[in-house]
Design an enzyme around this catalytic site. Structure first.
Site, short mmCIF file in Angstrom:
data_model
loop_
_atom_site.label_atom_id
_atom_site.label_comp_id
_atom_site.label_asym_id
_atom_site.label_seq_id
_atom_site.Cartn_x
_atom_site.Cartn_y
_atom_site.Cartn_z
N GLN A 264 5.99 -4.84 4.79
CA GLN A 264 4.66 -5.36 4.52
C GLN A 264 4.63 -5.70 3.04
OE1 GLN A 264 2.52 -2.09 6.63
NE2 GLN A 264 1.20 -3.78 7.29
N SER A 265 3.91 -6.76 2.68
CA SER A 265 4.03 -7.34 1.36
C SER A 265 3.40 -6.57 0.22
CB SER A 265 3.43 -8.75 1.37
OG SER A 265 4.12 -9.55 2.29
N SER A 266 2.39 -5.77 0.50
CA SER A 266 1.69 -5.10 -0.60
C SER A 266 1.26 -3.71 -0.19
CB SER A 266 0.45 -5.91 -1.00
OG SER A 266 -0.51 -5.85 0.04
N GLN B 237 -1.70 -3.77 2.11
CA GLN B 237 -1.41 -4.04 3.52
C GLN B 237 -0.92 -2.78 4.22
OE1 GLN B 237 1.35 -7.31 3.71
NE2 GLN B 237 -0.26 -8.83 3.51
#
Length: 172
Positions: free
Chosen positions: A20-22, A25
């Site tokens: 997941q990117s961040s 998230q």
């Protein structure tokens, strides 16, 4: 049994790569996590005896601008020739930059590892599959650049209206 999932491929383990990117998230988008972790079950249903989960990149962007120890782990596992399939919910979970994406696909082709997503089973040794994988990688990279472009234009618009506000770094 799927024709691309040969006995040779099924003897090796499946690897589910989760990203997941961040950090936001990771905390707020739990459905994506559930979907990604849930790929281990379809791997077993396809005939893999072992489904390894690599989830070291939760909260890390796939843009190529940050280190991803999980992706490096995935590449190392594929290179060992012990991985029969890499599973992901979409190409963008593996990489959002062409360098990482094409490197992984090339390695998968060399050791005869297939890539599986909800749309199908792709063998990088088959020309049409390699083309589709290339398109999926290019679309993922384009999507990231489009998001960046939209964000920058929104910032410029706010600045033109005199509404752009941000905090200065400590010490200024």
């Amino acid at each position: 049994m799927h024709p691309k999932l040969t006995t040779e491929v099924l003897k090796r383990r499946a690897v589910v790569y989760i990203r997941q990117s961040s950090p936001g998230q990771v905390v707020h988008n739990l459905e994506s996590q559930r979907r990604q972790y849930g790929l281990a079950d379809p791997a077993r249903q396809l005939g893999f005896h072992e489904a390894q989960v690599i989830d070291e990149d939760l909260g890390r962007s796939g843009s190529g601008k940050v280190e991803r120890p999980g992706f490096d782990h995935l590449v190392a596992e594929v290179c060992c020739g012990e991985v029969g399939a890499v599973l992901c919910i979409e190409a963008s979970r593996l990489a959002r930059n062409g360098r990482d994406w094409h490197h992984l696909i090339e390695l998968c082709g060399l050791v005869r590892t297939v890539v599986i997503d909800p749309d199908g089973v792709y063998d990088p040794c088959i020309l049409n599959d390699r083309l589709l994988l290339g398109l999926k990688g290019a679309m993922s990279e384009f999507e990231l650049n489009l998001l960046r472009q939209r964000s920058l234009e929104a910032i410029r618009q706010k600045a033109r209206r005199g509404e752009l506000q941000f905090r200065l770094p400590v010490g200024f």
